[in-house]
Motif scaffolding. Sequence first.
Motif, PDB file in Angstrom:
ATOM      1  N   VAL A   1      13.398  10.921 -16.850  1.00  0.00           N
ATOM      2  CA  VAL A   1      14.194   9.786 -17.044  1.00  0.00           C
ATOM      3  C   VAL A   1      13.451   9.028 -17.634  1.00  0.00           C
ATOM      4  O   VAL A   1      14.502   8.060 -17.721  1.00  0.00           O
ATOM      5  N   THR A   2      12.225   8.555 -16.831  1.00  0.00           N
ATOM      6  CA  THR A   2      12.006   7.081 -18.015  1.00  0.00           C
ATOM      7  C   THR A   2      11.327   7.301 -18.949  1.00  0.00           C
ATOM      8  O   THR A   2      11.769   6.281 -19.990  1.00  0.00           O
ATOM      9  N   LEU A   3      10.278   8.243 -19.168  1.00  0.00           N
ATOM     10  CA  LEU A   3       9.295   7.726 -20.400  1.00  0.00           C
ATOM     11  C   LEU A   3       9.336   8.278 -21.369  1.00  0.00           C
ATOM     12  O   LEU A   3      10.395   9.975 -21.106  1.00  0.00           O
ATOM     13  N   GLU A   4       9.317   8.555 -23.039  1.00  0.00           N
ATOM     14  CA  GLU A   4       9.987   9.093 -23.831  1.00  0.00           C
ATOM     15  C   GLU A   4       8.035   9.102 -24.576  1.00  0.00           C
ATOM     16  O   GLU A   4       7.172   8.087 -24.176  1.00  0.00           O
ATOM     17  N   PRO A   5       8.069   9.480 -25.291  1.00  0.00           N
ATOM     18  CA  PRO A   5       6.233   9.189 -26.377  1.00  0.00           C
ATOM     19  C   PRO A   5       6.453   8.240 -26.768  1.00  0.00           C
ATOM     20  O   PRO A   5       7.351   7.566 -27.589  1.00  0.00           O
ATOM     21  N   GLY A   6       5.228   7.800 -26.940  1.00  0.00           N
ATOM     22  CA  GLY A   6       4.766   6.693 -26.563  1.00  0.00           C
ATOM     23  C   GLY A   6       4.977   5.074 -26.196  1.00  0.00           C
ATOM     24  O   GLY A   6       4.403   4.251 -26.569  1.00  0.00           O
ATOM     25  N   ASP A   7       5.764   5.641 -25.650  1.00  0.00           N
ATOM     26  CA  ASP A   7       5.694   4.324 -24.390  1.00  0.00           C
ATOM     27  C   ASP A   7       4.496   4.386 -23.613  1.00  0.00           C
ATOM     28  O   ASP A   7       3.308   4.850 -23.579  1.00  0.00           O
ATOM     29  N   GLU A   8       4.288   3.154 -23.252  1.00  0.00           N
ATOM     30  CA  GLU A   8       3.208   3.004 -22.080  1.00  0.00           C
ATOM     31  C   GLU A   8       3.426   2.749 -20.646  1.00  0.00           C
ATOM     32  O   GLU A   8       4.961   2.121 -19.943  1.00  0.00           O
ATOM     33  N   ALA A   9       3.022   3.139 -19.676  1.00  0.00           N
ATOM     34  CA  ALA A   9       3.525   2.782 -18.182  1.00  0.00           C
ATOM     35  C   ALA A   9       2.453   2.411 -17.458  1.00  0.00           C
ATOM     36  O   ALA A   9       1.175   2.375 -17.685  1.00  0.00           O
ATOM     37  N   MET A  10       2.281   1.349 -16.614  1.00  0.00           N
ATOM     38  CA  MET A  10       1.372   0.968 -16.280  1.00  0.00           C
ATOM     39  C   MET A  10       1.030   1.481 -14.623  1.00  0.00           C
ATOM     40  O   MET A  10       2.137   2.006 -13.657  1.00  0.00           O
ATOM     41  N   VAL A  11      -0.341   1.444 -14.568  1.00  0.00           N
ATOM     42  CA  VAL A  11      -0.961   2.709 -13.501  1.00  0.00           C
ATOM     43  C   VAL A  11      -1.856   1.561 -12.873  1.00  0.00           C
ATOM     44  O   VAL A  11      -2.881   1.315 -13.365  1.00  0.00           O
ATOM     45  N   PRO A  12      -1.801   1.582 -11.420  1.00  0.00           N
ATOM     46  CA  PRO A  12      -3.024   1.131 -10.946  1.00  0.00           C
ATOM     47  C   PRO A  12      -4.056   1.543 -10.275  1.00  0.00           C
ATOM     48  O   PRO A  12      -4.026   3.304 -10.750  1.00  0.00           O
ATOM     49  N   VAL A  13      -4.980   1.335 -10.257  1.00  0.00           N
ATOM     50  CA  VAL A  13      -5.977   1.873 -10.461  1.00  0.00           C
ATOM     51  C   VAL A  13      -7.519   1.169  -9.207  1.00  0.00           C
ATOM     52  O   VAL A  13      -7.167   0.156  -9.106  1.00  0.00           O
ATOM     53  N   PRO A  14      -8.411   1.702  -8.531  1.00  0.00           N
ATOM     54  CA  PRO A  14      -8.516   2.867  -8.332  1.00  0.00           C
ATOM     55  C   PRO A  14      -7.223   3.772  -7.022  1.00  0.00           C
ATOM     56  O   PRO A  14      -6.597   2.565  -6.229  1.00  0.00           O
ATOM     57  N   SER A  15      -6.401   4.822  -7.639  1.00  0.00           N
ATOM     58  CA  SER A  15      -5.319   5.244  -7.072  1.00  0.00           C
ATOM     59  C   SER A  15      -4.825   6.559  -7.181  1.00  0.00           C
ATOM     60  O   SER A  15      -5.632   7.086  -8.545  1.00  0.00           O
ATOM     61  N   PHE A  16      -4.161   7.276  -7.156  1.00  0.00           N
ATOM     62  CA  PHE A  16      -2.926   8.244  -7.288  1.00  0.00           C
ATOM     63  C   PHE A  16      -4.236   8.863  -8.594  1.00  0.00           C
ATOM     64  O   PHE A  16      -2.931   8.862  -9.557  1.00  0.00           O
TER      65      PHE A  16
ATOM     66  N   ALA B   1     -14.485  10.811  -3.621  1.00  0.00           N
ATOM     67  CA  ALA B   1     -14.051   9.306  -3.593  1.00  0.00           C
ATOM     68  C   ALA B   1     -14.208   9.158  -5.355  1.00  0.00           C
ATOM     69  O   ALA B   1     -13.513   8.296  -5.795  1.00  0.00           O
ATOM     70  N   ARG B   2     -14.997   9.633  -6.148  1.00  0.00           N
ATOM     71  CA  ARG B   2     -15.508   9.385  -7.026  1.00  0.00           C
ATOM     72  C   ARG B   2     -14.395   9.938  -8.198  1.00  0.00           C
ATOM     73  O   ARG B   2     -14.580   9.728  -9.294  1.00  0.00           O
ATOM     74  N   THR B   3     -13.764  10.486  -7.429  1.00  0.00           N
ATOM     75  CA  THR B   3     -12.634  11.803  -8.873  1.00  0.00           C
ATOM     76  C   THR B   3     -11.621  10.978  -8.880  1.00  0.00           C
ATOM     77  O   THR B   3     -11.172  10.622 -10.180  1.00  0.00           O
ATOM     78  N   PHE B   4     -11.742   9.784  -8.270  1.00  0.00           N
ATOM     79  CA  PHE B   4     -10.376   8.410  -8.107  1.00  0.00           C
ATOM     80  C   PHE B   4     -11.563   7.434  -9.503  1.00  0.00           C
ATOM     81  O   PHE B   4     -12.468   6.909  -9.071  1.00  0.00           O
ATOM     82  N   ARG B   5     -10.518   6.784 -10.735  1.00  0.00           N
ATOM     83  CA  ARG B   5     -10.946   6.071 -11.304  1.00  0.00           C
ATOM     84  C   ARG B   5     -11.776   4.510 -10.856  1.00  0.00           C
ATOM     85  O   ARG B   5     -10.914   3.511 -10.028  1.00  0.00           O
ATOM     86  N   GLY B   6     -13.010   4.450 -11.595  1.00  0.00           N
ATOM     87  CA  GLY B   6     -13.138   3.661 -10.980  1.00  0.00           C
ATOM     88  C   GLY B   6     -14.639   3.353  -9.518  1.00  0.00           C
ATOM     89  O   GLY B   6     -14.856   2.423  -9.510  1.00  0.00           O
ATOM     90  N   LEU B   7     -14.070   4.480  -8.695  1.00  0.00           N
ATOM     91  CA  LEU B   7     -15.174   4.704  -7.170  1.00  0.00           C
ATOM     92  C   LEU B   7     -16.281   5.568  -8.442  1.00  0.00           C
ATOM     93  O   LEU B   7     -16.206   6.395  -8.682  1.00  0.00           O
ATOM     94  N   ASP B   8     -17.793   5.377  -7.611  1.00  0.00           N
ATOM     95  CA  ASP B   8     -18.209   6.161  -8.055  1.00  0.00           C
ATOM     96  C   ASP B   8     -19.600   5.622  -6.950  1.00  0.00           C
ATOM     97  O   ASP B   8     -20.675   6.751  -7.104  1.00  0.00           O
TER      98      ASP B   8
END
Length: 354
Positions: free
Chosen positions: A90-105, A310-317
């Motif tokens: 109900v919030t996003l449309e194609p072309g929008d940007e969304a701020m997403v935390p990392v590492p996170s879900f 937890a390597r599957t979370f972005r930024g963790l190795d």
Amino acid sequence: MDPDAIRTGERVPHGGETDRDILDFSANTNPYSPDGVEAVYADALEDSRRYPDDDYPEFRAAAGEFVDCAPDRVIPTPGGLAAIRLALEVTLEPGDEAMVPVPSFGEYAREVRLQGASPRFVPHDEILAADDALEDCALAIVCTPNNPTGEATDPDTLADFATRCEAAGTTLLVDEAFLGFTDLPSAARLESEDVIVARSLTKLFGLPGLRAGFAVATGERREALETARRAWSLGTPAARVGAYCLRQDAFVRETRARVASERERMRAALASQFDVQPSDAPYLLCDVGERDVDGAIAAARADGVAIRDARTFRGLDSHVRVAVKDREANDRLLAALGVADGSESDDSSTGREH
């Protein structure tokens, strides 16, 4: 959802062990459920011969009481992830940007992309300080406590961020899937038309297979969520058991006390060999350093314990994540990781009434 995005989308890995002979520390669920759940489920199963009441008055009332909001602000969903998807739809449309935390879900970025939008990745511990980027983003996501790092967001700091989101015309989605393990207030108290809260019942109450959760919103956001949600969002057993669990105050208090006590005991023990992230959640993120992550996972599994890669979370190795269960199970985990625990046994840590 955007059809082109679906064609190129991929699924993301999660914790959860299907082998019943393995002790599962890869998923962060309560090992206990409230007494009486079985009877409530059995009664609900008999009533499932008819469609559920699509208004879900009992479930909405119990959820509203739990997060301290009016029942009509509650939108029933089959799990917390369904609330997240509904919010993005109900919030996003194609072309929008969304701020997403990392590492996170990992589902955040995937769900953003499925709407045809693009994730803008921001370090999870910097997202509340973001200002300039808000102007370009239709949505900002905050996870509290953050998964997999475990720290909860200060409520006042979150309220300030919500105000800035409102000024920028940015919707704020607050994922509180694990907030029930703390005594912190829900962002539902903010009553801002630009805030959507997503809640999961099944982790706190140890019923992940039940698929029950809800969103909270107000004003036009609430109306959009209510219109867009599927009819009969919850099956009768999920709605009935969910409403029952949400009113088990003593169970919640016992769970919070046990998790806090056991988490600190485990953190102290694990810190002898790993770099352990401070946590307010029912899990601990451990940096294994120069050790081999695959080897640590395999060694634990050889002892009958599954831990999360937890390597599957972005930024963790170099990380693994372990859940916080009850004392007996936690001791098995520590032994499987080759960690000695010198503390004495204490029945008060079980989290169960005697």
